[in-house]
Design an enzyme around this catalytic site. Structure first.
Site, PDB file in Angstrom:
ATOM      1  N   GLU A 144      39.583  36.491  46.564  1.00  0.00           N
ATOM      2  CA  GLU A 144      38.238  36.059  46.919  1.00  0.00           C
ATOM      3  C   GLU A 144      37.881  36.656  48.308  1.00  0.00           C
ATOM      4  O   GLU A 144      37.132  35.922  49.115  1.00  0.00           O
ATOM      5  CB  GLU A 144      38.141  34.479  46.929  1.00  0.00           C
TER       6      GLU A 144
ATOM      7  N   ASP B 196      33.393  44.397  42.231  1.00  0.00           N
ATOM      8  CA  ASP B 196      34.388  44.308  41.147  1.00  0.00           C
ATOM      9  C   ASP B 196      34.477  45.392  39.998  1.00  0.00           C
ATOM     10  O   ASP B 196      33.474  45.779  39.949  1.00  0.00           O
ATOM     11  CB  ASP B 196      33.883  43.054  40.421  1.00  0.00           C
TER      12      ASP B 196
END
Length: 529
Positions: free
Chosen positions: A208, A347
């Site tokens: 994260e 991502d």
């Protein structure tokens, strides 16, 4: 889709100063043996088929042409474990074969009526394309992935096509994790990569992008040289990597000006009307035959997907991105008075899973950037090339909402925060007791499968995915179920051990390991004492 040449205005431009780095972060939670649809193994197989296969295929093509230092690829240990897992490999092969059958069903279906994407001719043409795409994916998977993902990625690492980023086991939110388990997860995660790829990553994608002051010392002790943070963590000044505090560990920040060009919370290329719509299904086959058409257009009114129209949009967006990178490098270099470094980070699953045309766009961008005078390299190239500025102190941060920790420790997930703390305390106490039972003067402590499984389940409990999914209300019920399931496994094994029922604890550990047998080299004896 066939690439179109860059506009002459870009091809004729002189080189720009600095270095551009593309960073992809590959992560999914452990999904094998934990449900299939709508959340579970299907998520893994879709991402594998539509993102991981085409990404590695395009990187092999570029590498075979002699191109190197193409991008920096983060692969979390939990994804690497699933790509090597025999059960997952068998399930993936079956999924690909089923995809081909679904394409065939759409191609031969006899229907009448329907408009837009549901028109009979449109569905048949779409089914033929899907059948052919699935066939190519099956051939690729059978040829290159027979022995898992590690050989595929190692080939790219050995050829210097990519730099690999690692990470801690099971992707925990590190700032909220007990220091003993945090150190263990990071060291074991790096060792896991070393065993799979014969290469220990020098950089990591911190889960994260989460940071807390002092983490840089943990990284230095583990041999980590650089890591990723989000742009605001560096106060928006991402033009150079920055050593953190009094260490030589370099933080690289995501350049939001360039990254948000592709995908942001509000906009980005994948929302273009010509691209395949992610949310609209042909419910008989599960295929996605519509194009976005328009943001306000209901699913039933979406137009049929047109590959040529999408192909043209890809070229427009390649040119736009290359121009954005050139302009950003030039402006940042001028601002700081030296060649700048621009990092765009995403991502991996965006390219193919969420955005069908993403892999084609990515390959064309990697070809177009050098042609347009942009130097492309990895994060390690940036360190070695001197794209590093003065040391900096970083604030607590993440790349989540608000760029702080609220997604993982906010009121909405306070129950999971308490659960994680309780489970970790239970696990550490149980492992200490288990290893103490074996202790004898002058005799090495043997490996303990009970202690190993307790740590394995505790790490799965504290995966950052579960609070993220709850906070974002994406399969929140599944996320809570998974967190409590692994917490129950941890407690059950630990309770049996605490009660002196060693044989029962061993049976429980073996039973849970059938579903959660990832990280086979995990060794509780290496837990910091």
């Amino acid at each position: 889709m066939s690439a179109q040449p860059l506009p002459g205005s870009l091809r004729s431009c002189p080189p720009v100063p600095g270095l551009f780095t593309l960073v992809l972060h590959t992560h999914l939670p452990w999904l094998a043996h934990h449900g299939r649809w709508p959340v579970g193994e299907e998520w893994l197989y879709q991402s594998w088929a539509t993102a991981y296969l085409p990404l590695t295929r395009l990187l092999r093509r570029l590498s075979d042409e002699g191109r190197s230092h193409l991008l920096t690829l983060g692969v979390t240990p939990v994804v690497a474990a699933q790509l090597d897992d025999p059960y997952s490999l068998t399930g993936m092969h079956s999924w690909l074969a089923n995809w081909q059958l679904r394409g065939q069903e759409a191609a031969v279906r006899r229907t009448t009526g329907g408009t837009g994407y549901a028109a009979p001719d449109a569905l048949r043409a779409f089914g033929i394309r899907e059948y052919e795409d699935a066939g190519r994916a099956l051939e690729d998977f059978s040829s290159h992935w027979r022995h898992g993902g590690s050989p595929v990625l190692r080939q790219l690492i050995d050829a210097d096509a990519i730099e690999l980023l690692g990470g801690p086991l099971a992707h925990p939110f590190q700032p909220l994790l007990h220091p003993r388990l945090r150190e263990f997860a990071l060291r074991e995660g790096l060792a896991d990569a070393g065993q799979r790829f014969a290469h220990v990553p020098q950089g990591i994608w911190a889960p994260e992008c989460a940071y807390a002051p002092g983490l840089e010392r943990d990284y230095a002790a583990a041999g980590v040289r650089h890591f990723m943070v989000d742009g605001p963590t560096l106060h928006g000044d991402t033009a150079l990597g920055r050593p953190v505090a009094d260490t030589d560990v370099v933080a690289f920040g995501r350049d939001l000006v360039v990254s948000y060009r592709v995908w942001s919370p509000k906009s980005g290329y994948p929302g273009h009307a010509a691209y395949r719509d992610f949310h609209t299904y042909d419910h008989l086959t599960g295929l996605k035959p519509a194009r976005v058409t328009g943001r306000a257009v209901p699913s039933q009114d979406k137009a049929a997907y047109e590959p040529d129209r999408a192909d043209h949009a890809v070229d427009v967006h390649v040119a736009d991105f290359v121009d954005a990178v050139r302009r950003r490098l030039a402006s940042e270099s001028e601002r700081i008075g030296r060649p700048a470094h621009v990092v765009a980070a995403f991502d991996t699953e965006l390219f193919g899973h969420w955005w069908h045309e993403g892999p084609v766009w990515l390959e064309r961008v990697l070809r177009a950037l050098p042609e347009a005078g942009v130097r492309v390299g990895t994060l390690s190239d940036a360190v070695e090339g001197g794209f590093v500025g003065a040391p900096v102190d970083l604030p607590p941060s993440s790349w989540g909402s608000g760029k702080d920790w609220q997604v993982w420790n906010g009121e909405q997930v306070s129950d999971l925060v308490r659960l994680n703390s309780e489970v970790v305390d239970t696990a550490l106490a149980a492992v200490d007791k288990a290893l103490t039972q074996h202790a004898a003067v002058g005799v090495p402590t043997p490996r303990d499968v009970v202690a190993d499984q307790i740590l394995r389940e505790a790490l799965l409990t504290v995966s950052s995915d579960w609070p993220f999914m709850v906070s974002k209300d994406t399969a929140a019920e599944y996320a809570r179920y998974r967190a409590h399931l692994h917490a129950h496994a941890t407690r059950e094994i630990a309770d049996a051990l605490a009660a002196g029922r060693r044989e029962h604890a061993e049976r429980l550990a073996a039973d849970w390991n059938r579903a959660d047998g990832l990280f086979g080299a995990l060794d509780a004896r290496r837990l910091p004492r």
